[in-house]
Scaffold this motif. Structure first.
Motif, PDB file in Angstrom:
ATOM      1  N   ALA A  13      47.955   2.780 -30.529  1.00 50.42           N
ATOM      2  CA  ALA A  13      47.606   4.047 -31.179  1.00 50.42           C
ATOM      3  C   ALA A  13      46.233   3.968 -31.839  1.00 50.42           C
ATOM      4  N   VAL A  14      45.944   2.834 -32.478  1.00 51.21           N
ATOM      5  CA  VAL A  14      44.633   2.663 -33.102  1.00 51.21           C
ATOM      6  C   VAL A  14      43.533   2.651 -32.045  1.00 51.21           C
ATOM      7  N   LEU A  15      43.746   1.895 -30.967  1.00 53.95           N
ATOM      8  CA  LEU A  15      42.734   1.835 -29.899  1.00 53.95           C
ATOM      9  C   LEU A  15      42.535   3.208 -29.261  1.00 53.95           C
ATOM     10  N   PHE A  28      30.640  13.647 -30.817  1.00 55.59           N
ATOM     11  CA  PHE A  28      31.928  13.145 -30.355  1.00 55.59           C
ATOM     12  C   PHE A  28      33.035  13.755 -31.213  1.00 55.59           C
ATOM     13  N   ARG A  29      34.263  13.652 -30.701  1.00 57.97           N
ATOM     14  CA  ARG A  29      35.411  14.118 -31.463  1.00 57.97           C
ATOM     15  C   ARG A  29      36.505  13.077 -31.383  1.00 57.97           C
ATOM     16  N   GLY A  30      37.202  12.880 -32.524  1.00 59.20           N
ATOM     17  CA  GLY A  30      38.265  11.887 -32.568  1.00 59.20           C
ATOM     18  C   GLY A  30      39.511  12.422 -33.232  1.00 59.20           C
ATOM     19  N   ALA A  31      40.663  11.908 -32.793  1.00 60.28           N
ATOM     20  CA  ALA A  31      41.946  12.279 -33.380  1.00 60.28           C
ATOM     21  C   ALA A  31      42.193  11.469 -34.647  1.00 60.28           C
ATOM     22  N   THR A  32      43.156  11.912 -35.448  1.00 65.33           N
ATOM     23  CA  THR A  32      43.535  11.185 -36.658  1.00 65.33           C
ATOM     24  C   THR A  32      44.929  10.599 -36.476  1.00 65.33           C
ATOM     25  N   LEU A  33      45.190   9.520 -37.201  1.00 61.28           N
ATOM     26  CA  LEU A  33      46.479   8.852 -37.163  1.00 61.28           C
ATOM     27  C   LEU A  33      47.301   9.232 -38.392  1.00 61.28           C
ATOM     28  N   GLN A  44      39.855   4.209 -40.484  1.00 61.05           N
ATOM     29  CA  GLN A  44      39.827   4.868 -39.183  1.00 61.05           C
ATOM     30  C   GLN A  44      38.513   5.613 -38.977  1.00 61.05           C
ATOM     31  N   VAL A  45      38.091   6.391 -39.979  1.00 61.93           N
ATOM     32  CA  VAL A  45      36.856   7.169 -39.852  1.00 61.93           C
ATOM     33  C   VAL A  45      35.647   6.238 -39.767  1.00 61.93           C
ATOM     34  N   LEU A  46      35.672   5.140 -40.521  1.00 61.54           N
ATOM     35  CA  LEU A  46      34.583   4.175 -40.466  1.00 61.54           C
ATOM     36  C   LEU A  46      34.464   3.574 -39.072  1.00 61.54           C
ATOM     37  N   ALA A  47      35.598   3.155 -38.503  1.00 54.45           N
ATOM     38  CA  ALA A  47      35.587   2.548 -37.167  1.00 54.45           C
ATOM     39  C   ALA A  47      35.173   3.559 -36.102  1.00 54.45           C
TER      40      ALA A  47
END
Length: 293
Positions: A13-15, A28-33, A44-47
């Protein structure tokens, strides 16, 4: 279930969250956990911000440092957009600024530098002598044995096993106060990822533990009633390749706390004694009167 037989899925899930959707050359766009506190996890946001920046640099350049500020809490129900500014591409180094944005406002601002692999002077501080991870209790086993919603959440969703040399702070304070601590950390399943994502995973993981020395110094724990803890800024330097499939030793300290803020620092070693990273983080730590010092 033992720590050697982890629940499936948390690392994947993290990857997956680090696999950003490209919206344009520099966007870019990213999902949240999911998180228990209802806010996006800062690591998560830092990575993700680091991954976004890496996608814009010349091939063969890896992150060697970052400096980031956590500006606003993130909303778990809203995707995060990452905009990258190409500050400089030199012969050996590239610099990038990334803004992580929700609702038109930055929740994190980060500058990262990337470098080609080059020869140079070599030295490193030696790893401290501490008990090995096989001699210490596992956070995964601890959470699996506790009948509590928070423990069940971290057992299902925690991607890393943490093993403290000193008493852990998940269930209560350490009666022996100290400004230092050591812990081992490793992914709960093998990490099949390139070095860029390995370095981002280390940024993801370390935000969980950077402020613990401050808590330990003042007789606090993650269960201290009424305590408010939040990351304010983070600096990180990678010295050598990392592998989150293997145990990493965090040797941590806190030089100061004041004004509702505390500073945590860490040197990170591979199990064979290589110094792989150094990091520092300042956080807000506020406790009700009469808690801790």
């Amino acid at each position: 279930m033992s720590s050697t037989d982890p629940a499936p899925g948390p690392l994947e899930a993290v990857l997956a969250a680090l696999d950003l959707e490209r919206l344009g050359a520099d966007e870019f766009r990213g999902a949240t956990l999911p998180q228990l506190n209802g806010r996006v996890y800062g690591g998560q946001v830092l990575a993700q911000s680091l991954i976004a920046a890496e996608q814009t640099v010349p091939a063969g350049r890896l992150a060697h440092s970052l400096h980031g500020y956590f500006l606003r809490p993130g909303d778990l129900d809203e995707p995060v957009t990452f905009t990258v500014e190409r500050m400089r591409d030199g012969r050996s180094f590239s610099a990038r600024r990334t803004h992580a944005v929700q609702f038109g406002k930055p929740i994190l601002s980060m500058i990262a530098s990337f470098q080609e692999d080059q020869p140079g002077l070599v030295h490193a501080e030696p790893m401290p002598v501490v008990p090995g991870p096989d001699e210490l209790p596992s956070s995964v086993d601890l959470f699996s044995a506790i009948d509590h919603p928070a423990a069940r959440f971290f057992y299902r969703n925690g991607a890393f096993d943490m093993r403290h040399v000193q008493p852990q702070l998940f269930t209560g304070p350490d009666p022996e106060r100290s400004t230092t601590q050591q812990l081992w950390l490793r992914a709960r399943s093998p990490v099949r990822a390139d070095q860029g994502r390995q370095r981002a995973l280390l940024a993801y993981a370390c935000d969980q533990v950077m402020l613990e020395p401050i808590m330990r110094a003042h007789g606090l724990s993650w269960l201290t009633r009424g305590a408010s803890v939040a990351s304010l800024d983070h600096a990180m330097w990678w010295h050598r390749d990392v592998d989150l499939s293997e145990w990493l030793l965090f040797s941590q300290s806190t030089p100061s706390a004041q004004g509702g803020r505390g500073l945590g620092a860490a040197t990170v070693y591979s199990r064979d004694g290589r110094l792989v990273a150094t990091m520092a983080q300042e956080g807000m730590i506020r406790v009700p009167e009469g808690s801790g010092d």
